[in-house]
Every structure is written in C-alpha cells, then in structure tokens.
Design an enzyme around this catalytic site. Sequence first.
Site, PDB file in Angstrom:
ATOM      1  NE  ARG A 294      -6.948 -52.227 -32.802  1.00 54.46           N
ATOM      2  CZ  ARG A 294      -6.904 -52.059 -31.529  1.00 54.46           C
ATOM      3  NH1 ARG A 294      -5.578 -52.143 -30.823  1.00 54.46           N
ATOM      4  NH2 ARG A 294      -7.566 -50.996 -31.181  1.00 54.46           N
ATOM      5  CE1 TYR A 434     -11.322 -49.610 -41.050  1.00 52.52           C
ATOM      6  CE2 TYR A 434     -13.160 -49.420 -41.849  1.00 52.52           C
ATOM      7  CZ  TYR A 434     -12.239 -49.798 -42.524  1.00 52.52           C
ATOM      8  OH  TYR A 434     -12.034 -50.763 -43.544  1.00 52.52           O
ATOM      9  CD  GLU A 435     -12.055 -52.756 -36.401  1.00 52.30           C
ATOM     10  OE1 GLU A 435     -12.054 -52.400 -35.000  1.00 52.30           O
ATOM     11  OE2 GLU A 435     -13.025 -52.917 -36.930  1.00 52.30           O
ATOM     12  N   GLY A 436      -9.193 -48.190 -33.973  1.00 53.62           N
ATOM     13  CA  GLY A 436      -7.923 -47.725 -33.472  1.00 53.62           C
ATOM     14  C   GLY A 436      -7.215 -46.878 -34.078  1.00 53.62           C
ATOM     15  CD  GLN A 441      -4.122 -49.644 -33.800  1.00 49.10           C
ATOM     16  OE1 GLN A 441      -3.202 -50.753 -33.155  1.00 49.10           O
ATOM     17  NE2 GLN A 441      -5.198 -49.555 -33.749  1.00 49.10           N
TER      18      GLN A 441
END
Length: 591
Positions: A294, A434-436, A441
């Site tokens: 992140r 992506y990555e949440g 977030q």
Amino acid sequence: MPSYTAPIKDLQFVLHDVLKISEQPIDGFDELDRDFTAAVLEEAGKLASEVLAPLNAVGDTEGCTLENGTVRTPTGFKAAFDQMRSGGWTSVDCDPAYGGQGLPYALHTATQEPQVSANMAFNMYQGLTHGAYSAIWWHGSEAQKQTYLPRLTTCEWTGTMNLTEPHCGTDLGLMRTKAEPHDDGTYRITGQKIFISAGDHDLAENIIHLVLAKIPDGPDGIKGVSLFIVPKFLVNEDGSLGDRNAVSVGKLEKKMGIHGNATCVMNYDGATGFLVGEAHKGMRAMFTMMNEARLGVGLQGYAQAEAAYQNALIYAKERLQGRDVMGAKNPDGPADPLIVHPDIRRNLMEQKSFIEGARALTVWGAYLIDRAHRLNDEAADGLISLLTPVIKGFQTDLGFQSCVQAQQVYGGHGYIEETGMSQFARDARIAMIYEGANGIQALDLVGRKLAQSGGKHIMAFFELVKTECKSHADDPRMEPFVEPLKTASKQLQQAAAYFMQAGMKNPNNALAGSYDFMHLMGHVCLGLMWTQMAKAAYSALDSGEEDTDFFNAKIKTGQFYMARQLPACAAHLARIESGAETVMGLEEAQF
C-alpha cells in the site's frame, strides 16, 4: 515518445534538508551522507531514463501474451530485468544474511520512484517480489528463509500475492480455495485466484506464489485463513528446481492499463503448498505484504503523476497558443507559449504542489517504517499504521487526477496515443483500485485506525502538527504555512469528534463521511510536509546555499498549496458533518 528525468535534487532535498536522514540516531543511517545517496540516486535515475522509460510504450503497445501455458513479456523486458538485477536494485534494503545490502527502507523507497515513473508495469515484477520476500522474512521458518530469500532478494526468483477470488475481493472470509493437509506436512492447494499481478512471466526461473487458503475444519470467516508458499517449480533439497507444481495460468486479463504486467487468473489443482507461520493466522502474514504494497501503491500514484507532469511542462513551454493578456511574451512569434496563461499555470501548480508534497509524505512514511523496525519504535509503528490508508488512498486519487490534468495541458493531442499521455492516465487508474480499493482504505482509516490503541495514534498526529506549528511561532516568514495548517488541523479534529458523537448514534454517519475524512487528512498531511519543506528551504537560503531558484521555488510552490489546495478541508468537513441522511436517503428501488 514521452521523456523522463529522475527528480534527484527533489529526492535529495527530502532526504537531507527535510528528514536530515544521515543525522538520525538509527543504525545504518550515518552512512547515508549526501554524496552516497546522490551517487545511488544518479544510477537509479540512469536506469530509469535510459533503460526503463523507452520500454514503457513498448509494454503498453505489445502487452503480455500467453503461449503454451507460459506468459511472454514485451520485447526488451527480459534484458532490462536482467540489467536491473545485476545492478543490485532488487536488494537495496534486504537482509545481508540473504544477499541483501541492508540499507534503510527509506533509501529503497527513494530508488523505487524513478523506476515507477519510468515504467510502472515493469517495476511491479520487482515490487511484488519484495513484498513476498518481506512476508517470508517476517513470518517464515528458518528453513523457508534459507530456501527462498536469497533468490527472492536477487529476483532470480520472483514472488506474487494471491488473495482475490472470482466471488470475493475485500471480504476474504468468503474465499473457497482449500488447503488439504498431506502426510509429509505439506498441503494440497485447490482453487482459483484472479487479478494476480505478475502471476506468470519469462523474467525469472521460478515464481513463488504466496496464497491464502482455508484448511478444512478451521474457524469460519477470516479467522480460518492460512498463508502458503506455492512455488511454480518445486525446490529440491539442494536448492535446484524440481518438478512443475500443479499451478497454471487460466488466462491473461485484458486491462485498461499496465499492459506490460501480466495480470493472471491462477488455477491451483492440488498444488503442493507450504504453510507460512501458524495455521489460521494467514492474514497476519499477508498484511505484512499488503501494508508494504500500500505504501508502494501510494508511491505509484505520485510517481506516475511526476512523469506526466514533466511532459506536460515541456509541452506548455513549447506549444504556442494565444497571447498573454498582460502583453506578448513571444513578440517575434505567432503566439505565446501555453505556460503564460493563468489557467495553465494553475493546472501545472496543482500537479507540482501535490507531487512534491506526496513525495515528502511517502519518504517520511518509509522513514517511520525504518524507525519501527530498526529501533522497535512503537510510536513510529502506530503512526505509519495510521498514515498507510491515507498515503495509499489520497495519493492515488490525486495522482490519477494529476495525470488527467497533465493530459489536459496537451488539449486534443493529449487524447492521441502517440503523445503517451493516455498511458499515464490509464496506468495510474489501477492504483486507486488494487491493494484495497480506496473506499476500503477510507473505511479502514475511520473504522479501525482512528480508534486503534484508544485513539493514541491520531492524538499523536494532532500533537505532531501542533508542535510543528509552535516551532515556527517566531518566524514571520512561516505564517503563510502555519496559519492554514492550524486551521486545517482543527477541521480534521472537528471531523474526528463528529465521528465520535454522531457515529455512536448511527455508524452510517461515520461511514458516509469516511472518504471525505481520508482526503481531509491527506491534505493536512501534505500541509504538514509543505510546512517542513518551507522551513528547510528558508534554512538553506539563510545558510547561503547557492541554488536560490530551487529553494525559492519550493517556498512558492508550498505557498500555492497552502492557499489554493488546503482550503478543500473546509468542504470535506462540511460534507462529513452533513451526516448519512442524504447519502442513505433513497430506497434501493429508487436508484
């Protein structure tokens, strides 16, 4: 074709004038003097501009192909990957016990920026490997470390992270991939994972997949998830490659951007897997990868914007269009350059002030990780935990916006593929997902991080801002920074207080305002960075530094951010305090 030059002077400014990195009482930091970091960054910049940037359009145009079960990367990627490996760029901060250089993570982060700006899709092969390395380093057994880390350090082998399945993304408790125990202590992994970046390619001899799966009869939901090492090729006891594992590529996804990176559907058909850490504790290990990723994705947000901005600036200086309303600036030519026009200046200043602030925030975040790991500094660990969703979410939102703004400077030419501006926007778009996804977030920030340790970390952040403002009370030059920062910080505190009060009555009041809170806090973070950068620039000028244009430009860019961007905090606060009533007002059938 777009050009790219690594912003080495800006990176040096953040490392040395703002963070004073070589003066920090942390093991290994005393080696990071200006000459050393300059030499490292110069070489990183050369690799980026001379090797990786020319391949950016190639990767976008050719993409990856799936041939006989193996993914082929675009022309030139393999040679460039070998050159990057041989230069030691994959091992900057890795453990010397496994062939790494042992340098601080902050320097690793600084060297990554030019690579991401030059060719984001290419850099992802290395970036994901670094995440796999970290997960095994923190959570793997000694035998696993000895087997995998030396070759992950050098990217002789690369790594992936496998979370998402066709029916579940963020809600990983719904996953169906199974891990059946075997008599020899291994597991048989069966299931399908999707959206796996760098899932297969021809850049390395082996690919080490880190896969989340459920062991039968384990706890329900997320508490029953375990993490497994699943190599593409099994590894023999002597370290040589053995049989092909039962893992294959189902298909390559056709995507909006990052065409040079292989995004795969991965099929596991009873593949041999090795448990990492404890059974049913897989999310603890996977979050080591995800939190690092992140921060890296937050870097992608501003690094793509940097590349787009550089080209938009060149175009604005060269493209003749219209006349300056204050008088011709190019009287011998048919028109003045675009950059004379106030709205073009506004556009460029919004990009510039965001990028330089985000760079400082990201490198500071990496420095906090160094403090947390090298000093066991719990305060630093808590602070970077709080800031991670802001760095990821806020910076990728504004990074994409900045790429679109850079494209706008070109007018119609920005919409034509050959200028390259479209690729920057298309590549930057994935970073918001992506990555949440960024909405996740924001929920993580408001739903988990604010209350973490009884609110200790957010209170520490408020105190940090307060202390920064107080430290400049006797310097009238700093008033254009301190006063807006005070106001924005109070607005952030007011928003947090609203969540405590209204959110207790109705949780939707907090959740409906979470995205605005993430952006409000992002602006405060960049306001804090600009205050520190302005002080560093004034100090450099006071000491007689010769490059007065550079430092004066820093001050003026910071003044723009404080005057023109930080007031957005008031709008975010107003939206937060409007509550959830209008957000949730429609019945489902009314949409």
